[in-house]
Design an enzyme around this catalytic site. Structure first.
Site, PDB file in Angstrom:
ATOM      1  N   ASN A   9       0.868  -1.177   0.000  1.00 43.18           N
ATOM      2  CA  ASN A   9       0.000   0.000   0.000  1.00 43.18           C
ATOM      3  C   ASN A   9       0.907   1.230   0.000  1.00 43.18           C
ATOM      4  OD1 ASN A   9      -1.866   2.003   0.431  1.00 43.18           O
ATOM      5  ND2 ASN A   9      -2.298   1.445   2.573  1.00 43.18           N
ATOM      6  N   TRP A  10       1.064   1.811  -1.180  1.00 44.58           N
ATOM      7  CA  TRP A  10       1.997   2.941  -1.294  1.00 44.58           C
ATOM      8  C   TRP A  10       1.435   4.226  -0.689  1.00 44.58           C
ATOM      9  CZ3 TRP A  10       4.152   2.588  -7.043  1.00 44.58           C
ATOM     10  CH2 TRP A  10       5.003   1.479  -7.125  1.00 44.58           C
ATOM     11  N   LYS A  11       0.127   4.234  -0.396  1.00 44.59           N
ATOM     12  CA  LYS A  11      -0.523   5.453   0.112  1.00 44.59           C
ATOM     13  C   LYS A  11      -0.257   6.598  -0.876  1.00 44.59           C
ATOM     14  CE  LYS A  11      -0.230   3.505   4.660  1.00 44.59           C
ATOM     15  NZ  LYS A  11      -0.266   3.680   6.101  1.00 44.59           N
ATOM     16  N   HIS A 100      -9.755   1.534   4.555  1.00 43.69           N
ATOM     17  CA  HIS A 100      -8.462   1.706   5.218  1.00 43.69           C
ATOM     18  C   HIS A 100      -8.615   2.696   6.378  1.00 43.69           C
ATOM     19  CE1 HIS A 100      -4.340   2.921   6.027  1.00 43.69           C
ATOM     20  NE2 HIS A 100      -4.025   1.729   5.554  1.00 43.69           N
ATOM     21  N   GLU A 102      -6.930   5.119   7.329  1.00 38.49           N
ATOM     22  CA  GLU A 102      -6.752   6.546   6.997  1.00 38.49           C
ATOM     23  C   GLU A 102      -8.006   7.107   6.326  1.00 38.49           C
ATOM     24  OE1 GLU A 102      -2.984   5.866   5.104  1.00 38.49           O
ATOM     25  OE2 GLU A 102      -2.224   5.353   7.092  1.00 38.49           O
ATOM     26  N   GLU A 171      -5.843  -4.309  10.775  1.00 34.21           N
ATOM     27  CA  GLU A 171      -4.808  -3.295  10.988  1.00 34.21           C
ATOM     28  C   GLU A 171      -5.156  -2.467  12.221  1.00 34.21           C
ATOM     29  OE1 GLU A 171      -2.626  -2.201   7.161  1.00 34.21           O
ATOM     30  OE2 GLU A 171      -4.485  -1.080   7.118  1.00 34.21           O
ATOM     31  N   GLY A 177       1.995   2.802  10.829  1.00 30.78           N
ATOM     32  CA  GLY A 177       2.961   3.884  10.646  1.00 30.78           C
ATOM     33  C   GLY A 177       3.638   4.334  11.925  1.00 30.78           C
ATOM     34  N   SER A 217       2.952  -1.548  10.745  1.00 29.91           N
ATOM     35  CA  SER A 217       4.397  -1.604  11.028  1.00 29.91           C
ATOM     36  C   SER A 217       5.017  -2.973  10.744  1.00 29.91           C
ATOM     37  CB  SER A 217       4.686  -1.147  12.465  1.00 29.91           C
ATOM     38  OG  SER A 217       4.288   0.201  12.631  1.00 29.91           O
ATOM     39  N   GLY A 238       2.608  -0.843   4.486  1.00 25.44           N
ATOM     40  CA  GLY A 238       2.692   0.558   4.065  1.00 25.44           C
ATOM     41  C   GLY A 238       4.144   0.971   3.866  1.00 25.44           C
ATOM     42  N   GLY A 239       4.742   1.560   4.893  1.00 26.22           N
ATOM     43  CA  GLY A 239       6.102   2.115   4.803  1.00 26.22           C
ATOM     44  C   GLY A 239       7.119   1.141   4.213  1.00 26.22           C
TER      45      GLY A 239
HETATM   46  P1  PGA Z   1       2.507   0.709   7.787  1.00 31.33           P
HETATM   47  O1  PGA Z   1       1.061   0.927   7.118  1.00 31.33           O
HETATM   48  O2  PGA Z   1       3.029  -0.594   7.291  1.00 31.33           O
HETATM   49  O3  PGA Z   1       3.321   1.887   7.330  1.00 31.33           O
HETATM   50  O4  PGA Z   1       2.287   0.691   9.275  1.00 31.33           O
HETATM   51  C1  PGA Z   1       0.183  -0.152   6.932  1.00 31.33           C
HETATM   52  C2  PGA Z   1      -1.084   0.326   6.274  1.00 31.33           C
HETATM   53  O5  PGA Z   1      -1.595   1.382   6.650  1.00 31.33           O
HETATM   54  O6  PGA Z   1      -1.605  -0.315   5.337  1.00 31.33           O
END
Ligand code: PGA
Length: 262
Positions: A9-11, A100, A102, A171, A177, A217, A238-239
């Site tokens: 997930n590149w956001k 998600h 966010e 999640e 994050g 994370s 994500g990251g």
């Molecule tokens: P993260 O994000 O791996 O940076 O914690 C995961 C996500 O929000 O899909």
């Protein structure tokens, strides 16, 4: 047998120009993974929607899947800023994320909206990664499963062919994050409860075939411990999905923890 699924997930990150190189590097790195990509494990890349046609061209005939980070509630019309599921299909997407954290917490998307996005995506033949998870205060108040079950309840009443195309990503909001992942025990406890809920509400076979991803994370250092858990069927990353070397190490470390004899 549930095939492990690893989602990048590149956001809202990366330039369009970085897309093709990422795909080339990732495919090369995954040749050394235990198992065959597209067969023993699946990889899904969800870039910003602005990058999708470039990503489609870069993927070409490789067995890498790609999808959107969100999906509009209708085929077309006066919906400024939304992404049509029909166009996602036109671009070759097989998947979309919905719900998600966010989207839920920054853009205040509620379960009703998550449901209409899910329905619109399924109606066009897309597969859906439904994201669920509790906030820190909800975990502290012992309300984790209450929150997760309420988020899952949008699935009640869906047909078997719709349910088959849904993957759930657990999640915990406090782990996204932050660098602080759920422990393997915490993740497994929630994943097992999600499977139990599925079994009670949607039937045993839906529960058995459901893939439940963990997100929050995930990194190369914790991938093995997390994927070793019986009800963890992959990751939403994500990251650690932004760099092909790091993402491929998440995948390799995770898969190695399951390889026979390890
Ligand atoms: P993260 O994000 O791996 O940076 O914690 C995961 C996500 O929000 O899909």
């Amino acid at each position: 047998m549930r095939v492990p699924l690893f989602v990048a997930n590149w956001k809202m990150n990366k330039a369009v120009a970085e897309t093709a190189e990422f795909v080339t590097q990732l495919s090369e790195l995954l040749v050394a993974a235990p198992g065959k990509l597209g067969q023993d494990f699946e990889v899904l890349i969800c870039p910003p929607s602005t990058h999708l046609s470039t990503l489609a061209a870069a993927v070409g005939s490789r067995p890498i899947e790609f999808g959107s980070q969100n999906c509009g509630t209708a085929k077309s019309g006066a919906f400024t800023g939304e992404i049509s599921p029909v166009v996602l299909k036109e671009l070759g997407c097989g998947w979309t994320l919905v719900g998600h954290s966010e989207r839920r917490h920054i853009y205040l998307e509620d379960d009703a909206l998550v449901l209409s996005r899910t329905r619109a995506a399924l109606a066009e033949g897309l597969k859906v990664v439904l994201c669920v998870g509790e906030k820190l205060e909800e975990r502290r108040a012992d309300k984790t499963m209450q929150v997760v079950e309420a988020q899952l309840s949008i699935l009640k009443g869906m047909s078997a062919s719709e349910i088959e195309r849904i993957v759930v990503a657990y999640e915990p909001v406090w782990a996204i994050g932050t660098g602080e992942n759920a422990t393997p025990e915490q993740a497994e406890a929630v994943h097992a409860s999600i499977r139990k809920w599925y079994s009670a509400q949607l039937g045993n076979s839906a529960a058995e075939s459901l893939r439940i991803l963990y997100g929050g994370s995930v990194k190369p250092e914790n991938a093995a411990q997390l994927l070793r858990e019986a009800d963890v069927d992959g990751f939403l990353v994500g990251g650690a999905s932004l760099d092909p070397v790091v993402f491929s190490n998440v995948i390799k470390n995770g898969l190695e923890s399951r390889a026979p004899g390890v």
